[in-house]
Design a protein around this motif. Structure first.
Motif, short mmCIF file in Angstrom:
data_model
loop_
_atom_site.label_atom_id
_atom_site.label_comp_id
_atom_site.label_asym_id
_atom_site.label_seq_id
_atom_site.Cartn_x
_atom_site.Cartn_y
_atom_site.Cartn_z
N SER A 41 0.85 -1.19 0.00
CA SER A 41 0.00 0.00 0.00
C SER A 41 0.88 1.24 0.00
CB SER A 41 -0.81 0.07 1.29
OG SER A 41 -1.83 -0.86 1.33
N ALA A 42 0.23 2.38 -0.11
CA ALA A 42 0.93 3.65 0.07
C ALA A 42 1.26 3.83 1.55
CB ALA A 42 0.03 4.79 -0.40
N THR A 47 -2.32 8.38 0.68
CA THR A 47 -3.43 8.41 -0.28
C THR A 47 -4.39 9.55 0.06
OG1 THR A 47 -3.17 6.03 -0.53
CG2 THR A 47 -5.18 6.99 -1.43
N GLU A 74 1.50 4.15 -3.94
CA GLU A 74 1.94 2.74 -3.92
C GLU A 74 3.24 2.57 -4.70
OE1 GLU A 74 -1.18 3.54 -3.57
OE2 GLU A 74 -1.89 2.12 -2.07
N GLY A 151 -8.81 1.25 -0.08
CA GLY A 151 -8.57 -0.04 0.56
C GLY A 151 -8.27 -1.14 -0.45
N1 ASP Z 1 -3.61 3.31 -0.47
C1 ASP Z 1 -4.95 2.97 -0.83
C2 ASP Z 1 -5.91 3.54 0.21
O1 ASP Z 1 -5.50 4.14 1.17
C3 ASP Z 1 -5.16 1.51 -1.01
C4 ASP Z 1 -4.88 0.67 0.22
O2 ASP Z 1 -4.13 1.06 1.10
O3 ASP Z 1 -5.41 -0.43 0.29
O4 ASP Z 1 -7.09 3.44 0.05
#
Ligand code: ASP
Ligand code: MG
Length: 417
Positions: A41-42, A47, A74, A151
């Motif tokens: 993920s980031a 994000t 990401e 997510g």
């Molecule tokens: N970085 C994206 C978010 O915060 C995806 C993830 O973390 O799953 O939604």
């Protein structure tokens, strides 16, 4: 040797020290001889920051450019983790979504994965190379980056696991597994060793936040054994690299669960609102006239209760929506009052939906009665009830959330090992 996908969420890669810790988890599995693909993920908060910048630039913006911006979070993490792994002597390479490629549909900002061509990543496993893949993104048919919805990197990880035929998809997060209920509310909550896909899907849909709902759906469809575990533990602590029995919760087919409990967990979601339409005309087409416009406006209607009318001409219709959608829903219903043909609209917010979940309910009776009796004994009033084969959801006043969760957790013996 096995093939694994390891996924690390935002808090697990929140700064360079944490990325280093994540790299040690990856190195441990690679050193054990497993084929390893990592999905990241980031960094925590990134994000949200990127989304905020898009809004500042223009409140209304092109979804393709939004994707170009928010997918970068990401990409940064993937590169940083590859650098860190290389510095530790691990052969690693980063992959952005389009480089794999992970192909999606064209719904920019909320895209769905359609296909992953993982042939090159798999070929490089033979060279003992670890793939570090940017989650949350893919390549849309218009040849532009698409993101999967918030997510979404959980979904990226499960999809990658299905594509490479992984033995398991390990989701490393900031909790050490899936609990029988939220431990912040009930300290006696226990970590489950295993939970079935169906139960986890209910838990996630009904309020447990540990996994994105779509990722559980995907795991269920492709039968991807998914494991929830903590990234914060010492990567080299005893047992962490134990392939058969690592610490955490396995989400798997129900056949793999030997001792099935009747009830496995209690979930809750706060901030629900209830709308009641009084004296709705009782004739074909009325429900469609009410729920059609709400669906078109993107209002997520949940529990729906309609009584059989005594007189045969009018009935009451009650349903719930997220509290944040209450104003929007009310406006739509009031505007269309004449077509919908009801007498009065009443609403209430500040409600909570508490849910009892367990596959064993299919074959046991009396589960619902136990819940109702226990709540009554605490003086908690039930406003609405819905059930499915494996869950009972009860709508209550939000002030009673904690008490209801603890009461139900206790009455089904979930606090006992
Ligand atoms: N970085 C994206 C978010 O915060 C995806 C993830 O973390 O799953 O939604
Ligand atoms: Mg997440």
């Amino acid at each position: 040797m096995a093939r694994l996908v390891l996924k690390f969420g935002g808090t697990s890669v929140g700064d360079i020290d944490r990325i280093r810790n994540v790299a040690r988890h990856v190195k441990r599995e690679a050193d054990a001889g497993h084929d390893v693909a990592v999905v990241v993920s980031a960094m925590a908060g990134k994000t949200n920051e990127l989304v905020g910048w898009c809004r500042q630039a223009s409140p209304i913006h092109d979804a393709r450019e939004y994707d170009a911006v928010v997918a970068s979070g990401e990409q940064v993490t993937a590169g940083l983790l590859a650098i860190t792994l290389q510095a530790m002597g691990v052969n690693a390479r980063s992959w952005q979504g389009w480089q794999v490629p992970i192909r999606t549909d064209g719904s920019h900002g909320a895209a769905r994965i359609q296909d992953i061509d993982a042939a090159e990543i798999v070929r490089r496993f033979e060279e003992r190379q670890v793939a570090v893949v940017a989650g949350f993104q893919g390549l849309a048919p218009d040849n532009r980056i698409a993101t999967l919805g918030r997510g979404g990197s959980d979904t990226s990880a499960v999809a990658m696991a299905a594509a490479i035929g992984a033995d398991r998809c390990d989701i490393y997060t900031d909790v050490d597994g899936v609990y029988t209920t939220d431990p912040r509310i009930e300290p006696k909550a226990r970590r489950m060793a295993r939970i079935s896909f169906e139960e986890m899907l209910e838990m996630a849909s009904l309020g447990a936040k540990v996994l994105q709902v779509r990722s559980v759906e995907l795991a269920m469809v492709h039968k991807v054994r998914t494991f929830v575990r903590s990234s914060f533990e010492d990567p080299d602590a005893p047992g962490m690299g134990d392939f058969d029995n690592p610490p955490g919760t396995l989400i798997c087919d129900e056949d793999e669960i030997v001792e099935q409990q009747v009830v496995t967990g209690i979930a809750y979601s706060k901030d629900e609102a209830q709308i009641s339409l009084r004296r709705v005309e009782d004739r074909p087409g009325v429900a469609a006239a009410i729920f059609g416009p709400l669906a078109d406006a993107g209002v997520n209607v949940d529990m729906i209760v309609q009584n059989i009318s005594e007189s045969g001409d009018a009935t009451d219709m009650t349903f719930t929506v997220p509290a944040g959608d209450l104003d929007k829903a009310t406006a739509i219903l009031e505007k269309a009052k004449s077509q919908m043909r009801y007498d009065a609209l009443q609403s209430e917010s500040g409600l909570t939906k508490v849910s009892v979940i367990g596959i064993g309910m299919r074959s046991h009776t009396g589960v619902a009665a136990t819940a109702f009796k226990a709540l009554a004994a605490r003086g908690i009033n039930i406003k609405a009830i819905t059930t499915s084969e494996i869950k009972i959801s009860i709508l209550i006043d939000g002030d009673f959330t904690e008490l209801a969760v603890r009461t139900l957790h206790g009455v089904y013996g979930l606090d006992k090992a």
